[in-house]
Design an enzyme around this catalytic site. Sequence first.
Site, PDB file in Angstrom:
ATOM      1  N   TYR A 110       0.775  -1.490   0.199  1.00  0.00           N
ATOM      2  CA  TYR A 110      -0.466  -0.288   0.267  1.00  0.00           C
ATOM      3  C   TYR A 110       0.627   1.194  -0.231  1.00  0.00           C
ATOM      4  O   TYR A 110       1.971   0.935   0.637  1.00  0.00           O
ATOM      5  CB  TYR A 110      -0.782  -0.236   1.259  1.00  0.00           C
ATOM      6  CG  TYR A 110      -1.886   1.215   1.658  1.00  0.00           C
ATOM      7  CD1 TYR A 110      -3.184   1.412   0.841  1.00  0.00           C
ATOM      8  CD2 TYR A 110      -1.317   2.393   2.064  1.00  0.00           C
ATOM      9  CE1 TYR A 110      -3.822   2.363   0.970  1.00  0.00           C
ATOM     10  CE2 TYR A 110      -1.351   3.446   2.303  1.00  0.00           C
ATOM     11  CZ  TYR A 110      -3.267   3.504   1.446  1.00  0.00           C
ATOM     12  OH  TYR A 110      -3.505   5.157   1.665  1.00  0.00           O
ATOM     13  N   GLU A 198      -3.189   7.764  -4.387  1.00  0.00           N
ATOM     14  CA  GLU A 198      -3.328   6.219  -2.992  1.00  0.00           C
ATOM     15  C   GLU A 198      -3.385   5.314  -4.417  1.00  0.00           C
ATOM     16  O   GLU A 198      -4.015   4.748  -5.593  1.00  0.00           O
ATOM     17  CB  GLU A 198      -4.789   5.655  -3.164  1.00  0.00           C
ATOM     18  CG  GLU A 198      -4.925   4.696  -2.392  1.00  0.00           C
ATOM     19  CD  GLU A 198      -5.927   4.317  -1.066  1.00  0.00           C
ATOM     20  OE1 GLU A 198      -6.692   4.402  -1.410  1.00  0.00           O
ATOM     21  OE2 GLU A 198      -5.646   4.402   0.301  1.00  0.00           O
TER      22      GLU A 198
END
Length: 387
Positions: A110, A198
């Site tokens: 992530y 993101e």
Amino acid sequence: MNIHEHQAKDLLKKFGAPVSLGHVATNPEEIDELEKKLTDNREYVVKAQIHAGGRGKAGGVKITKNIVETLETAKKILGKVLVTHQTGPTGKEVKRVYIEESSQIQKEFYISCLIDRSKSTITFISSSEGGMDIEKIAQEDSSKINKINILDVNKVSEDEYKNILSPFKLNNDQISQGKIIINAMLEVTKKKDATLVEINPLILNKNNNLHCLDAKITIDDNALFRQPEILKLRDLNEEEPSEIEASKYDLAYIKLDGEIGCMVNGAGLAMATMDIIKMHGKEPANFLDVGGGASKEKVSAALKLILADKNVKGILINIFGGIMRCDVLAQGVIDAATEIELDIPLVVRLAGTKVEEGKKILADANIKILAANDLNDAAKKIVEAIN
Ligand code: GDP
Ligand code: MN
């Protein structure tokens, strides 16, 4: 404003980040057309394009074995209603699909980049736990969340690169790739006025290279005036119709799930009003700031917006007249309420400029309005009225 995954990937690619080759379709004919473009009879991944995450678990991301299966799967996903933790219970209809050459995953990470207003800088968040809901990881094991503030956004230091990438345990080649990805995220943030970039998951693919498998970008609405290229990416299908309507009248409106519609001037007062409604045991149906110098038309549009929400059982109007005059507001309320044939309880609390004139207009009108003395009284009255 949010943009779709395929648009976010295009942007990241422009700034040098590695993404897969993909194609978009919005109807079955366009899907058929893609047969010409999918030259390799290989594995693809078909991905629903909606402005919400959690598509994988909801059946919006499918790996396919060959071109025929890819096109069939795309047609199945198109038109499907996906319910994810970010769509709300009614879900979102898939109006476009994205077909991408699939990747083989060794590891999922992530990484995100966001504006940290409190620190006046850009912050990177990274985690070894990719592909999952980051909020959940933060809750379950916050030690898995790595947060690095960039000291000078014009020059990321070697230590900062290293610290951002540290949870991924990369070799030197991969670190160089990681730096390119960090730079791309930073450039998108700075040049395109993003508040969030993101990549979840960022993967190590079968060749042991870093690769962006998903991308989400949020653009600061207040910067859209200087981002014409980004504005072209806006997909009104993905936005709350009431919020689109509100933006036409320059009303700051956000739909929420409660029963009490609120019309307030000033964001601070709007938040205080929502708090007080909650203190009295109910939930607000919206945030709505009509602004400082709202006209009669604007007030009327605001009231219609609130009433268009089927969950609304009562309305609380809370106005502190400064630039906004209470008599103008009162007339707007009467006009709109008459036109719409208001049939739910309405509580009005007025204070400030021309308050007596405003109260008189409301009292003389042929509409049942509950007048309140102060904010607490107003919240109490509207909650009682809908109970
Ligand atoms: P989200 O669920 O909306 O966040 O959609 P993602 O694009 O992140 O996809 C969800 C999951 O599907 C990812 O975490 C991956 O595990 C998987 N996935 C997506 N694309 C591929 C691919 O090209 N190959 C493989 N093997 N898995 C993929
Ligand atoms: Mn994802």
